[in-house]
Every structure is written in structure tokens, then in C-alpha cells.
Scaffold this motif. Structure first.
Motif, PDB file in Angstrom:
ATOM      1  N   ALA A 127      -2.157  15.755 -17.904  1.00  0.00           N
ATOM      2  CA  ALA A 127      -1.223  15.075 -17.002  1.00  0.00           C
ATOM      3  C   ALA A 127       0.123  15.777 -16.944  1.00  0.00           C
ATOM      4  CB  ALA A 127      -1.043  13.625 -17.439  1.00  0.00           C
ATOM      5  N   GLU A 128       0.580  16.368 -18.051  1.00  0.00           N
ATOM      6  CA  GLU A 128       1.872  17.045 -18.061  1.00  0.00           C
ATOM      7  C   GLU A 128       1.863  18.261 -17.146  1.00  0.00           C
ATOM      8  OE1 GLU A 128       3.287  17.936 -21.934  1.00  0.00           O
ATOM      9  OE2 GLU A 128       3.214  15.867 -22.648  1.00  0.00           O
ATOM     10  N   LEU A 129       0.769  19.010 -17.135  1.00  0.00           N
ATOM     11  CA  LEU A 129       0.664  20.162 -16.246  1.00  0.00           C
ATOM     12  C   LEU A 129       0.629  19.717 -14.788  1.00  0.00           C
ATOM     13  CD1 LEU A 129      -1.932  22.404 -18.137  1.00  0.00           C
ATOM     14  CD2 LEU A 129       0.552  22.600 -18.136  1.00  0.00           C
ATOM     15  N   LEU A 130      -0.101  18.652 -14.515  1.00  0.00           N
ATOM     16  CA  LEU A 130      -0.212  18.155 -13.143  1.00  0.00           C
ATOM     17  C   LEU A 130       1.139  17.743 -12.576  1.00  0.00           C
ATOM     18  CD1 LEU A 130      -3.471  15.993 -13.302  1.00  0.00           C
ATOM     19  CD2 LEU A 130      -3.165  18.188 -12.129  1.00  0.00           C
ATOM     20  N   ALA A 131       2.057  17.334 -13.445  1.00  0.00           N
ATOM     21  CA  ALA A 131       3.373  16.898 -12.984  1.00  0.00           C
ATOM     22  C   ALA A 131       4.143  18.017 -12.299  1.00  0.00           C
ATOM     23  CB  ALA A 131       4.178  16.352 -14.159  1.00  0.00           C
ATOM     24  N   ALA A 132       3.762  19.268 -12.570  1.00  0.00           N
ATOM     25  CA  ALA A 132       4.459  20.407 -11.975  1.00  0.00           C
ATOM     26  C   ALA A 132       3.827  20.874 -10.672  1.00  0.00           C
ATOM     27  CB  ALA A 132       4.491  21.568 -12.968  1.00  0.00           C
ATOM     28  N   VAL A 133       2.709  20.277 -10.288  1.00  0.00           N
ATOM     29  CA  VAL A 133       1.984  20.705  -9.091  1.00  0.00           C
ATOM     30  C   VAL A 133       2.564  20.041  -7.856  1.00  0.00           C
ATOM     31  CG1 VAL A 133      -0.257  20.851  -7.952  1.00  0.00           C
ATOM     32  CG2 VAL A 133      -0.110  21.036 -10.449  1.00  0.00           C
ATOM     33  N   ASP A 134       2.820  20.832  -6.835  1.00  0.00           N
ATOM     34  CA  ASP A 134       3.320  20.320  -5.568  1.00  0.00           C
ATOM     35  C   ASP A 134       2.137  19.950  -4.687  1.00  0.00           C
ATOM     36  OD1 ASP A 134       4.857  19.661  -3.392  1.00  0.00           O
ATOM     37  OD2 ASP A 134       5.130  21.736  -2.736  1.00  0.00           O
ATOM     38  N   GLY A 135       1.976  18.668  -4.376  1.00  0.00           N
ATOM     39  CA  GLY A 135       0.865  18.241  -3.537  1.00  0.00           C
ATOM     40  C   GLY A 135      -0.028  17.243  -4.245  1.00  0.00           C
ATOM     41  N   PRO A 136      -1.118  16.820  -3.590  1.00  0.00           N
ATOM     42  CA  PRO A 136      -2.004  15.813  -4.185  1.00  0.00           C
ATOM     43  C   PRO A 136      -2.720  16.343  -5.430  1.00  0.00           C
ATOM     44  CG  PRO A 136      -2.977  16.733  -2.191  1.00  0.00           C
ATOM     45  CD  PRO A 136      -1.584  17.245  -2.254  1.00  0.00           C
ATOM     46  N   VAL A 137      -2.758  15.515  -6.470  1.00  0.00           N
ATOM     47  CA  VAL A 137      -3.412  15.900  -7.715  1.00  0.00           C
ATOM     48  C   VAL A 137      -4.238  14.731  -8.242  1.00  0.00           C
ATOM     49  CG1 VAL A 137      -1.637  17.574  -8.379  1.00  0.00           C
ATOM     50  CG2 VAL A 137      -1.433  15.190  -9.121  1.00  0.00           C
ATOM     51  N   VAL A 138      -5.238  15.069  -9.052  1.00  0.00           N
ATOM     52  CA  VAL A 138      -6.095  14.079  -9.688  1.00  0.00           C
ATOM     53  C   VAL A 138      -6.319  14.524 -11.127  1.00  0.00           C
ATOM     54  CG1 VAL A 138      -8.381  12.996  -9.717  1.00  0.00           C
ATOM     55  CG2 VAL A 138      -7.270  13.497  -7.529  1.00  0.00           C
TER      56      VAL A 138
END
Length: 247
Positions: A49-60
Motif C-alpha cells: 500500500a505504501e508504494l501504491l500511494a506514490a502512483v498517479d492514477g487508479p490503483v488496486v
């Protein structure tokens, strides 16, 4: 990565994709490239989840081997530097194929074939030794990139192509903060210390590890010395293989 050329991604057919899934996306490095090249909706998936927080756009948030999507949900499912870290990469590729209606792509390195050139004479040989010792303790296939086509075929995909892309990482003056920090880690042996458990999981003995770390620290001091006079240069080449399969 992909700053110099994206030609190796040509067989992904990104211009034809409306929905793309990037599995094991991390902070979204490949996700951004896929979005720029396709213009479609690109979803990033990762277990962290911490890595996903840096992604621009929809994430799962999810598991690469149990994707939370229906069959044929995406035109393309892709990953970068993921399969080499999985104990059963074929199971993941089968799951990719389930949720892909057209193509599956994997961008994977052959970490056993990394090459290092340096103005510090002892660094290339020590880098090979340290890498060999570390990879010997890793329990996944770190060389998978060159043979990803075999995994695709075993998973029931028709292999479209495999293209090689060499990522080059260079260090040269003026030195940035990251380069200075890397040199400091070499001089203190910090990097090898963090890898100690993995190295000793292979055939390296504690005595051999201690000797390697001492030589590594001496090499690091040489690196810092050359950096002080702007003489240090280093180039690391990591061979990646872009494998594309059709469902």
C-alpha cells in the motif's frame, strides 16, 4: 528506465489498448510509460500500500497470483521486474492471461548478466563477486528475463516476440546526492551488511563474507578518493527482456 528509447515496447500494441493493468507496479515507473504510450486507462496493482500511494492514477492493492478482476477485464496485462521475484512465475502469468483479452507482457531482467565498468580498477571484479554471492542465496530465478518466453509458453500463451533492452546506469561528475550516498555505503560496507543474510543463505561462508566485505570497503574508499578529484566514472548495464504473448 525508458528515458532513452521505448522501441522495445512496440509489440505491446499500446496504441490499440483502452484498458491496461500493470501488475507489481511499485511506485508506478512502468505505469506512467504505459499511460503515455497508450492514452488509455492504466490501472496499477501492487501488494504494498505504501508504494501504491506514490502512483498517479487508479490503483488496486492485490496479489499477482490472485488478481481481483473478472476474466478478460483488460486488453493488456504487463509487469516489470516482477516475475524474477516470484517463486512460481508461471502461476502469475496464467493469472495475467485470465484477465487479459488480448496480450500479456513481461519486462524482466537477467540479473546474472549485469556488467559493471569503473575507473576504480578493482570494482568490476568485486561487483561480479558480490552479485554472484548474493544471487546464490536468492531462491527465485533471477535470470528469468532471458527465458521468459518458456514461462509464457508453459502458461498457454502464444509468444509474439522477445526484445532486449539494456538499461544503463551511469555515475560521472558532477556527482549527485544518490551517487555520493552509494559511495559512502560502499566505504562503510553498509550495502553488503544489509545483504548478509541472503549471501550466507548460499554457499558463501561467514569467513568468505567478512573477507569480501573488507575488500568491498577498501574499494569504496578508492571510489570516494576518485570522486574528490572528479575522476570517478561508473557504468552498470542491466539487460532486460520484453516478452509479449497473445492469449
Amino acid at each position: 528506465m525508458w528515458a532513452d528509447s521505448r522501441a522495445a515496447l512496440s509489440d505491446l500494441g499500446l496504441g490499440e489498448c483502452e484498458r491496461v493493468l500493470d501488475v507489481g507496479c511499485g511506485t508506478g515507473e512502468l505505469t506512467r510509460v504505459l499511460r503515455e504510450e497508450s492514452g488509455g486507462t492504466v490501472v496499477g496493482l501492487d501488494a504494498d500500500a505504501e508504494l501504491l500511494a506514490a502512483v498517479d492514477g487508479p490503483v488496486v492493492r492485490g496479489d499477482a497470483t490472485r488478481l481481483p478482476f473478472t476474466d478478460d477485464a483488460f486488453d493488456l496485462v504487463a509487469c516489470q521486474a516482477l516475475l524474477i521475484n516470484l517463486p512460481d512465475p508461471e502461476a502469475a502469468v496464467r493469472e495475467f492471461a485470465r484477465v487479459a483479452s488480448d496480450r500479456v507482457a513481461a519486462v524482466e531482467p537477467n540479473n546474472g548478466a549485469v556488467a559493471v565498468d569503473s575507473t576504480v580498477e578493482r570494482e568490476p571484479a568485486l561487483a561480479r563477486r558480490a552479485r554472484r554471492s548474493f544471487l546464490d542465496g536468492v531462491r527465485t530465478d533471477v535470470t528469468l528475463g532471458a527465458d521468459a518466453a518458456d514461462v509464457f509458453e508453459s502458461a498457454g500463451l502464444d509468444v509474439v516476440s522477445t526484445r532486449r533492452y539494456d538499461q544503463e546506469r551511469t555515475v560521472e561528475p558532477p556527482y549527485g546526492e544518490a551517487a555520493v550516498r552509494a559511495a559512502q555505503r560502499k566505504a562503510t560496507g553498509e550495502g553488503l551488511a544489509s545483504d548478509r543474510e541472503t549471501i550466507l543463505a548460499g554457499e558463501t561462508t561467514p569467513e568468505e563474507y567478512d573477507a569480501l566485505r573488507e575488500r568491498w570497503r577498501a574499494m569504496g574508499r578508492d571510489v570516494i578518493s576518485q570522486m574528490q578529484t572528479d575522476d570517478y566514472e561508473r557504468r552498470e548495464t542491466v539487460p532486460f527482456f520484453v516478452t509479449v504473448g497473445r492469449v
